[in-house]
Design a protein around this motif. Structure first.
Motif, PDB file in Angstrom:
ATOM      1  N   PRO A  26       0.805  -1.233   0.000  1.00 51.77           N
ATOM      2  CA  PRO A  26       0.000   0.000   0.000  1.00 51.77           C
ATOM      3  C   PRO A  26       0.834   1.279   0.000  1.00 51.77           C
ATOM      4  O   PRO A  26       0.330   2.313  -0.385  1.00 51.77           O
ATOM      5  CB  PRO A  26      -0.799  -0.095   1.298  1.00 51.77           C
ATOM      6  CG  PRO A  26      -0.634  -1.471   1.786  1.00 51.77           C
ATOM      7  CD  PRO A  26       0.597  -2.012   1.217  1.00 51.77           C
ATOM      8  N   TYR A  36      -3.142  -1.105  -2.864  1.00 43.57           N
ATOM      9  CA  TYR A  36      -2.299  -2.299  -2.778  1.00 43.57           C
ATOM     10  C   TYR A  36      -2.602  -3.190  -3.975  1.00 43.57           C
ATOM     11  O   TYR A  36      -3.703  -3.697  -4.119  1.00 43.57           O
ATOM     12  CB  TYR A  36      -2.576  -3.002  -1.445  1.00 43.57           C
ATOM     13  CG  TYR A  36      -1.996  -4.388  -1.297  1.00 43.57           C
ATOM     14  CD1 TYR A  36      -0.855  -4.778  -1.984  1.00 43.57           C
ATOM     15  CD2 TYR A  36      -2.596  -5.300  -0.448  1.00 43.57           C
ATOM     16  CE1 TYR A  36      -0.339  -6.044  -1.841  1.00 43.57           C
ATOM     17  CE2 TYR A  36      -2.084  -6.571  -0.290  1.00 43.57           C
ATOM     18  CZ  TYR A  36      -0.955  -6.944  -0.995  1.00 43.57           C
ATOM     19  OH  TYR A  36      -0.467  -8.199  -0.858  1.00 43.57           O
ATOM     20  N   TYR A  55      -7.844   0.869   2.436  1.00 43.57           N
ATOM     21  CA  TYR A  55      -6.903   1.395   3.427  1.00 43.57           C
ATOM     22  C   TYR A  55      -7.256   2.814   3.871  1.00 43.57           C
ATOM     23  O   TYR A  55      -6.725   3.302   4.855  1.00 43.57           O
ATOM     24  CB  TYR A  55      -5.479   1.362   2.859  1.00 43.57           C
ATOM     25  CG  TYR A  55      -4.966  -0.035   2.672  1.00 43.57           C
ATOM     26  CD1 TYR A  55      -4.330  -0.703   3.706  1.00 43.57           C
ATOM     27  CD2 TYR A  55      -5.144  -0.697   1.471  1.00 43.57           C
ATOM     28  CE1 TYR A  55      -3.892  -1.994   3.547  1.00 43.57           C
ATOM     29  CE2 TYR A  55      -4.703  -1.995   1.298  1.00 43.57           C
ATOM     30  CZ  TYR A  55      -4.081  -2.640   2.341  1.00 43.57           C
ATOM     31  OH  TYR A  55      -3.652  -3.923   2.182  1.00 43.57           O
TER      32      TYR A  55
END
Lengths: 379, 157
Positions: A26, A36, A55
């Motif tokens: 990421p 990612y 994320y």
């Protein structure tokens, strides 16, 4: 190999390659945020790719259910944080549709000018970072940021923010345009038109740039539509589709502008469509600033209001694609449900189709050409 | 094109499948959903684009909301399917529209609607170890979270 006596490899033995899994992100400079990518490689070729997102998930939609309609406007800034004005606009238009609220002409004009300026800023970042991803280190990006600075400073004067503006209001805007905005914008149009020629010389027809981007990451129109890809990415594939033209909202039907389309749907086309859209946006801004009616654009509706029970789905043409807000009201002060259909979410979902069979370096090129913003994908 | 036209076609081809007509949406039964989806994509209606999939928690039921778009007729159709809380299963459209893949994963992640025959029904925004469905109305927001020890993503899975 030809002489068995001098090689370690015996005749009949062949060099085999093993598949290797590489985690890109990421935290990676060219993933435009915290994205990612799980790449399955054979040598340097991408065999398959899996995209992992989430994320940056801040549960904007849950937050929306606990805020009044006005209170959610600052949160829309944080979706596509490069084009905050356009997000603001999409949201307030959706709420106005839900409330069945009409606004005056000046509001439309001010909103159009601001939204198109932000579109230019967003596309400048898009092409600047794309060139950066390809290894054109710093120069194109600095040039683009230099141009964007004029827009950002105008927005700073307008609403006090350089990135998150919180400028649009339900029923109007926050403040009037400053008195010298007219001059700043007209100067900028003149300035930017000259600079666009420069970018064409610097990047668009540069031999190295062409070699890196032509026929890389081809997106076919039927695949694009099937994946619900929108915005410049769809137009680069040759689909002439722009909500501002085909289903005009606000006052876009009053302006003359073209919809640039690509031919092959490769990375170069996506870049070129963005660059061409800047000059089309300049045309719209020029016409809008010329025809700006007198009046008051500042919102005058009550601070607290209830929306009638019902639902509204409204999509607007954002720099990245079609941003949709699906608002459901139960008659209260707060929305019962606020679904954000973000363009980058659908645009990134098509990535595995584009980079299968390419080199890793080209995967970076394709990702850069999609011009996604993670804040909008994860919400 | 108007919603009433679509309604007429649905009543002709799938009698009894329409539960309710709302001002901006058509509510249909879950059983005939896949057939209707095939009709929308395949026939002259040409709904080539599945624009948005989402859900609304009404406490006693979950409404799954689909926005289909046809470039040909420039019309956006809103279809809804009501699912009872004890049976949150609906056919996946991922084989018809690729965009459904991620949009349905998101709806599964946030509402717990199970999409049958989905190629890859995993959580998309929340971590894989997450157990709740955050956008449900009865979701309890604790002040502090601790996820179970992550095993990491399965490589190449």
């Amino acid at each position: 190999m030809n002489d068995p006596g001098t090689s370690f490899i015996k005749k009949g033995d062949e060099l085999r390659s093993e598949e290797l899994i590489v985690n890109m992100g990421p935290q990676h400079p060219s993933t435009h945020g915290v994205l990612y990518l799980e790449l399955r490689l054979d040598g340097e070729t991408v065999v398959d790719c899996r995209v992992h997102i989430g994320y940056l998930h801040r549960s904007c939609e849950k937050i929306a259910e606990n805020r009044t309609y006005t209170q959610f406007i600052p949160f829309t800034d944080r979706l596509d944080y490069i084009a905050s004005m356009n997000n603001n606009l999409g949201y307030v238009l959706a709420v106005e549709k839900l409330l069945n609220l009409q606004v005056n002409d000046r509001v439309h004009y001010v909103r159009t000018i601001i939204a198109e300026l932000n579109r230019i800023g967003s596309h400048l970042i898009g092409i600047g970072t794309f060139a950066q991803d390809l290894g054109a280190y710093a120069t194109p990006m600095f040039y683009c940021f230099r141009d964007r600075e004029i827009i950002v400073q105008l927005f700073d004067e307008l609403c006090g923010g350089r990135l998150t503006y919180n400028y649009m209001r339900i029923g109007g805007v926050q403040t009037e345009l400053p008195p010298h905005a007219d001059k700043i914008i007209k100067d900028f149009i003149k300035y930017e038109r000259a600079k666009l020629k420069e970018y064409n010389e610097l990047l668009t027809y540069n031999a190295i740039f062409l070699a890196r981007t032509k026929k890389i990451g081809i997106l076919k129109p039927e695949v694009a539509i099937n994946y619900s890809v929108t915005g410049p990415m769809l137009r680069a594939s040759g689909v002439k589709w722009d909500l501002r033209k085909d289903e005009p909202y606000m006052i876009y039907d009053r302006f003359k502008f073209d919809v640039p389309v690509g031919k092959n749907g490769d990375s170069w086309d996506r870049f070129k469509v963005r660059l061409d859209e800047i000059s089309e946006s300049l045309k719209i801004v020029e016409q809008a600033i010329g025809g700006l009616p007198a009046g008051n654009a500042v919102s005058k509706i009550n601070k607290v209001y209830k929306a009638p029970p019902g639902e509204a789905y409204l999509r607007t043409e954002n720099p990245k694609g079609e941003l949709g807000f699906y608002l459901v009201s139960d008659g209260g002060l707060k929305p019962y449900r606020n679904k954000i259909r973000s363009p980058s979410f659908s645009n990134i979902a098509v990535l595995p189709e584009l980079i299968r069979g390419l080199n890793v370096s080209d995967a970076v090129c394709v990702l850069g050409s999609t011009d996604v913003v993670m804040g909008e994908i994860d919400r | 094109m108007e919603q009433t036209q679509i309604l007429q076609i649905l009543n002709e081809k799938f009698p009894g499948s329409v539960v309710e007509e709302q001002p901006k949406a058509i509510v249909i039964k879950g059983e005939s959903f896949l057939g209707i989806a095939n009709l929308l994509k395949g026939s002259d209606l040409d709904f080539a684009n599945l624009h948005c999939v989402t859900a609304v928690d009404r406490r006693d039921k979950i409404e799954v909301v689909y926005h289909f778009y046809t470039f040909k007729h420039k019309f956006m159709l809103t279809l809804k399917v009501f699912l009872a809380m004890n049976d949150l299963n609906i056919e996946s459209l991922a084989n018809l529209w690729k965009s459904a893949n991620w949009l349905e994963r998101e709806t599964y992640d946030l509402f717990g609607v199970k999409f049958l025959n989905h190629p890859d029904l995993r959580r998309i925004l929340n971590p894989d170890e997450w157990t709740d469905y955050p956008l449900r109305k009865d979701f309890d927001r604790p002040d502090f979270y601790r996820l179970p020890q992550s095993e990491g993503l399965k490589a190449g899975g």
